[in-house]
Design a protein around this motif. Structure first.
Motif, PDB file in Angstrom:
ATOM      1  N   GLN A  50       0.908  -1.166  -0.086  1.00  0.00           N
ATOM      2  CA  GLN A  50      -0.137   0.415   0.039  1.00  0.00           C
ATOM      3  C   GLN A  50       0.974   1.167  -0.068  1.00  0.00           C
ATOM      4  OE1 GLN A  50      -2.692   0.236   3.182  1.00  0.00           O
ATOM      5  NE2 GLN A  50      -3.548   2.329   2.605  1.00  0.00           N
ATOM      6  N   PHE A  51       2.098   1.033   1.181  1.00  0.00           N
ATOM      7  CA  PHE A  51       3.041   2.611   1.060  1.00  0.00           C
ATOM      8  C   PHE A  51       3.907   2.601   0.348  1.00  0.00           C
ATOM      9  CE2 PHE A  51      -0.266   2.609   4.972  1.00  0.00           C
ATOM     10  CZ  PHE A  51      -0.544   3.500   4.615  1.00  0.00           C
ATOM     11  N   GLY A  52       4.295   1.483  -0.882  1.00  0.00           N
ATOM     12  CA  GLY A  52       5.385   1.473  -1.353  1.00  0.00           C
ATOM     13  C   GLY A  52       6.849   1.085  -0.511  1.00  0.00           C
ATOM     14  N   VAL A  53       7.645   0.868   0.571  1.00  0.00           N
ATOM     15  CA  VAL A  53       7.671   0.787   1.586  1.00  0.00           C
ATOM     16  C   VAL A  53       8.291  -0.894   1.268  1.00  0.00           C
ATOM     17  CG1 VAL A  53       8.620   0.496   4.136  1.00  0.00           C
ATOM     18  CG2 VAL A  53       7.064   2.309   3.210  1.00  0.00           C
ATOM     19  N   VAL A  54       9.669  -1.220   1.409  1.00  0.00           N
ATOM     20  CA  VAL A  54      10.370  -2.562   0.916  1.00  0.00           C
ATOM     21  C   VAL A  54      10.591  -2.697   2.662  1.00  0.00           C
ATOM     22  CG1 VAL A  54      12.607  -3.911   0.715  1.00  0.00           C
ATOM     23  CG2 VAL A  54      11.637  -1.350  -0.595  1.00  0.00           C
ATOM     24  N   SER A  55       9.784  -4.380   2.681  1.00  0.00           N
ATOM     25  CA  SER A  55      10.092  -5.065   3.792  1.00  0.00           C
ATOM     26  C   SER A  55      10.223  -6.122   3.622  1.00  0.00           C
ATOM     27  CB  SER A  55       8.310  -5.260   4.647  1.00  0.00           C
ATOM     28  OG  SER A  55       7.466  -6.430   3.825  1.00  0.00           O
ATOM     29  N   LYS A  56      10.348  -7.001   4.477  1.00  0.00           N
ATOM     30  CA  LYS A  56      10.952  -8.877   5.113  1.00  0.00           C
ATOM     31  C   LYS A  56      10.025  -9.373   3.869  1.00  0.00           C
ATOM     32  CE  LYS A  56      12.978  -9.655   8.746  1.00  0.00           C
ATOM     33  NZ  LYS A  56      12.963 -10.363  10.550  1.00  0.00           N
TER      34      LYS A  56
END
Length: 932
Positions: free
Chosen positions: A510-516
């Motif tokens: 949704q927010f375009g943030v890289v995560s695991k």
């Protein structure tokens, strides 16, 4: 076959983010990639900063390169934007599930086009892969990340490291500070001319340089307005707003009770050598100045937890303990599953980077654990989780000086208790009840017209109230406050990433943030976005929607299961097994040549080298015999070990020589084998586990480890390693198969059968279906072997069309650890007939499975009824993808007698290519013999 040359550069960061990445190609110094241009722009508002860095690389060589480098980011910071040049202009990446991004990247990469991904790997490390960097061509990348500035009582601090920077042909640096009433102060200056000037409501500083090498890093301090809190607000939907509030706290420090006995757990794995030991020792020195008389249990953690040593500190003298630390050797992987409670301990001090690559943390400590990080590559979330669960403190020496760190250690934690007017605030981060640093940044979602609110905190049993005035909030709709909020929430959820995986993925997308769980990907062709079902960036949406509406069925990605082919292969195998083979009198057969049949010259017939043999029955003693070959290493360093007789001397020489071969995979592989031959399983495993420390989430290294673990009977660790590979690569049938075989080794046949079933029913991309055509033959043999060897399993889980009784006298399977690799299995029978890729059946009934010319294999040879005489087993390294970091291809050969007939015996050989990834006329390697 394409040969792809990987560039691997691990970038070490100072405080925030080293902005000058360098790419080197090992063994190709004349053709190394050149950094042509750097452009960095940072925007600062209050205590928040958003940085965008653009790099242009040039490949002066005549070979296509694949770019790969790893970016460690500080605690709480993540990538929120990535772009790659497509046809000369930058194209923004879009979020997709992590494993999906990798699958799509590898599918498209085979066509020599231009995908790019950035993914989060172990710890807070981010890896980007770019392909291709064409010969004498350039590539652009742009990376964006958001960060909260270091917060002191009087100012905010921004730091940008130019450590180890090289000469840059074109360099641009620009910093914009919004809404600051006083001039930002530059305390470290890259060239002396970087100064701020007022332009409207911004302070702007910029330099443009050619052939520039930064003399210093950039450090800026921004004086605070004299208020207890500053609030930034960004409008959201439903008449709500995201907010970021910086709240100053001036609470009286309440110290926790002093301990009489502590335990220090010191991570001395190989990666432990990369920590900042000076900062760690300075912290301990300050600690013992305050705790002058105390008992210390000292224990080392690597791939095992070593024996506890006891020290007594008297009058602040801790020299004996300090000398022990200074003389430590760092080796082995890191296994947090080995952690145990240490008796009679009041609290723990854990010095580690928090990256456990050889086992998962399972212990919940009953006494407080103070976790201490000193390297930017740390897994900050895991270290914080350990402290949070146990009631200890997390201390980040990357950001705290010694006295500040000691203050954090000594104090009772400050707990954030939320807002008194809680009905007006949603989704607060940090979470209510969480320990916080001072000053604290609070993010949340708020209703309009909040006015003045009250933030609540506690220290021990005392509560404190701080006013937060939303009337003076700065409207910052052009600022990514929502991304900061999402980043905070994801960081919190990743404390239990498995349990929260779906929510993390949804937020990341949704927010375009890289995560695991989520990566960012850029694709070259609009049809690829449609085919793989990936929504493209905004500028491609109209064309994407048009194609989807007009031609969806024709363009959408083709996916296939293995099931129908498995039914066909079962019938084919049953027909073969029921056939009679009557060889002619002729005993001379023409040579079949894909390469010359010369052997490598590096093998020696020795007693089965560290091979595992298991008999599942005491039925009629087998008449066959397996002799495996020790494929000896031809590396120059092996000469240093020739005269050493004991395992301890070999290990000391290994440590002494290691700096010369630190990144050479064969070094650890060969020494581990040598130590195992000498009978020292403990040291052998320590050296082998070090391979896991050479790179983050590298399946090729982990496959090499799993092969040797299987060979040596270390099935518990084999299961853990194969499970990790499956997590990283669920789109590969081989990942499922390796895990299923590890379950069989661990005497879990029902679970293994379930994995095989899911593997056959799962749908794979068209590329993988084509790449792995023929793997069904291997799977059918293994499924039916489970059924024949384990009468108590629930066979109803398996479709009857997959069942067949297929006992054979000889079964050989070769597996390898690299994609895009062509390794051939050759079996020569006593009559001299070769069974190989172009002659797949022999007169006596020998049968070879499909020739895998790319992918991970495997290849299988079957012979129902062996005739008397000797059978030779060889492999041929025909084509390999060169991956410098992972070393040469590792092959595991599983050799069976009497497979599935109740007398089953298995022996395993594991070896590496000795040809340095070149096609040679003598590349065939003899690996074993049968004798009947």
């Amino acid at each position: 076959m394409n040969k792809i040359f990987n560039i691997c550069a691990l970038l070490f960061f100072s405080a925030v983010f080293s902005q000058i990445p360098t790419l080197d190609v090992e063994n190709q110094k004349k053709n190394s990639v050149i950094l042509q241009e750097v452009k960095i722009e940072t925007k600062i508002l209050g205590n928040l900063a958003s940085t965008t860095a653009t790099y242009i690389f040039y490949n002066p060589g005549d070979r296509i390169l694949e770019g790969k480098f790893t970016l460690p980011l500080p605690e709480g910071v993540t990538i929120s934007g990535y772009a790659l040049d497509i046809n000369g202009s930058l194209r923004d990446a879009v979020p997709v599930p992590k494993e999906r991004a990798k699958e799509v990247f590898e599918s498209i990469e085979k066509r020599n086009v231009d995908p790019g991904i950035i993914e989060k790997v172990a710890g807070n490390n981010f890896r980007t892969r770019i392909y291709p960097i064409t010969a004498r061509g350039t590539r652009f990348i742009r990376i964006t990340y958001n960060q909260e500035l270091k917060n002191s009582a009087t100012d905010y601090q921004y730091f940008l490291s130019f450590a180890n920077a090289v000469n840059i042909p074109k360099f641009n640096l620009k910093v914009l500070v919004d809404e600051s009433l006083t001039t930002p102060n530059i305390t470290e200056n890259p060239d002396g001319s970087f100064t701020f000037q007022k332009k409207g409501n911004q302070w702007v500083a910029e330099i443009n340089k050619t052939n520039f090498t930064p003399n210093e890093s950039l450090k800026i301090t921004i004086p605070k307005v004299n208020e207890s809190s500053n609030v930034l607000v960004q409008k959201a939907s439903d008449n709500k707003s995201y907010f970021a509030a910086s709240v100053a706290m001036n609470f009286p420090v309440k110290e926790k009770a002093k301990s009489q006995k502590i335990a220090i757990i010191w991570d001395n794995s190989f990666s432990g050598s990369k920590r900042d030991h000076k900062k760690e020792l300075d912290f301990l020195n300050a600690y013992f100045l305050e705790n002058k008389d105390i008992g210390v249990s000292f224990v080392l953690l690597n791939n095992i937890l070593e024996k506890t040593e006891e020290f007594t500190v008297s009058g602040g003298n801790w020299s004996a303990l300090k000398n022990r630390i200074l003389t430590l050797k760092y080796d082995g992987g890191t296994d947090f599953s080995a952690l145990k409670e240490i008796p009679q301990t009041d609290e723990y001090l854990l010095f580690s980077d928090g990256i456990s690559n050889f086992g998962d943390l399972t212990l919940k400590f009953k006494k407080p654990v103070n976790s201490i990080a000193s390297t930017p590559t740390s897994d900050f979330n895991l270290l914080k989780l350990l402290a949070l669960q146990s009631g200890g403190n997390f201390i980040n020496l990357n950001e705290l000086d010694t006295q500040s760190a000691l203050k954090t250690f000594n104090r009772l934690p400050i707990l954030f208790l939320g807002f008194k007017e809680s009905n007006t605030i949603q989704e607060l981060f940090p979470n209510v009840g969480t320990a916080v640093n001072e000053p604290v940044n609070i993010f949340g979602i708020a209703s309009p017209n909040l006015g003045k609110l009250t933030a609540l905190f506690s220290v021990g049993n005392k509560k404190f109230e701080i006013p937060v005035d939303f009337n003076n909030a700065v409207q910052a709709d052009k600022w990514p406050i929502a991304q900061f909020w999402a980043q905070r929430k994801i960081n919190d959820l990743e404390l239990n990433s498995t349990q929260n995986s779906d929510e993390i993925r949804n937020l990341s997308e949704q927010f375009g943030v890289v995560s695991k769980n989520t990566s960012l990907i850029v694709l070259d062709d609009i049809d690829d976005y449609v085919r793989f079902g990936i929504t493209p960036p905004q500028e491609l949406l109209p064309e994407y929607n048009k194609i989807v509406s007009q031609n969806k069925k024709q363009i959408l990605e083709k996916r296939k299961s293995l099931l129908s082919k498995a039914f066909d292969k079962t019938r084919e195998l049953a027909t073969w097994w029921n056939s009679e083979f009557k060889p002619s009198e002729k005993k001379q057969y023409p040579t079949i040549s894909k390469q010359s049949q010369k052997t490598s010259g590096q093998e020696s017939l020795v007693s089965d080298e560290a091979v595992y043999s298991a008999s599942n029955s005491d039925k009629t003693k087998s008449k066959g015999k397996i002799t495996l070959i020790d494929v000896e290493s031809n590396q120059e360093y092996m000469k240093d070990f020739q005269t050493l007789q004991s395992a301890e001397l070999i290990y000391q020489k290994y440590l002494e020589n290691r700096p010369k071969y630190e990144k050479q995979v064969t070094y650890y592989f060969d020494v581990s084998k040598l130590l195992f031959k000498k009978g020292d399983k403990t040291l052998s495993l320590k050296v082998l586990s070090t391979l896991a420390e050479l790179d983050l989430e590298n399946e090729e290294l982990y496959k090499t480890i799993s092969y040797l673990l299987k060979q040596r009977g270390n099935y518990e660790k084999e299961l853990w390693i194969t499970q990790k590979i499956l997590e990283w690569r669920p789109f590969d049938p081989q990942s499922h198969r390796d895990y299923a075989l590890a379950l069989v080794d661990n005497k879990k046949p029902q679970e293994a059968l379930n994995v095989y079933k899911s593997m056959l029913y799962q749908e794979y991309t068209d590329e993988i279906s084509v790449r792995d055509t023929g793997i069904e033959e291997i799977l059918i043999m293994e499924i039916n072997n489970i059924l024949s060897q384990n009468k108590n399993v629930d066979a109803s889980k398996v479709d009857d069309r997959l069942k067949a009784n297929l006992p054979v006298d000889i079964r050989i399977v070769i597996n390898w650890n690299k994609d895009n690799t062509d390794i051939d299995l050759w079996v020569t029978d006593p009559r001299g007939e070769d069974c190989s890729y172009s002659h797949r059946s022999t007169e006596i009934g020998g049968r070879l499975s499909n020739d895998f010319t790319q992918g991970f294999g495997p290849e299988q040879f079957l012979l129902k009824k062996a005739i008397k005489g000797k059978y030779k087993i060889k492999t041929n390294f025909f084509g390999e993808r060169q991956n410098i970091l992972s070393g040469p291809t590792t092959v595991m050969a599983e050799v069976y007698l009497y497979y599935s007939d109740g007398r089953q015996e298995r022996k395993i050989a594991v070896f590496q290519s000795q040809k340095e990834n070149k096609r040679e006329s003598d590349s065939k390697i003899l690996i074993g013999e049968f004798e009947f």
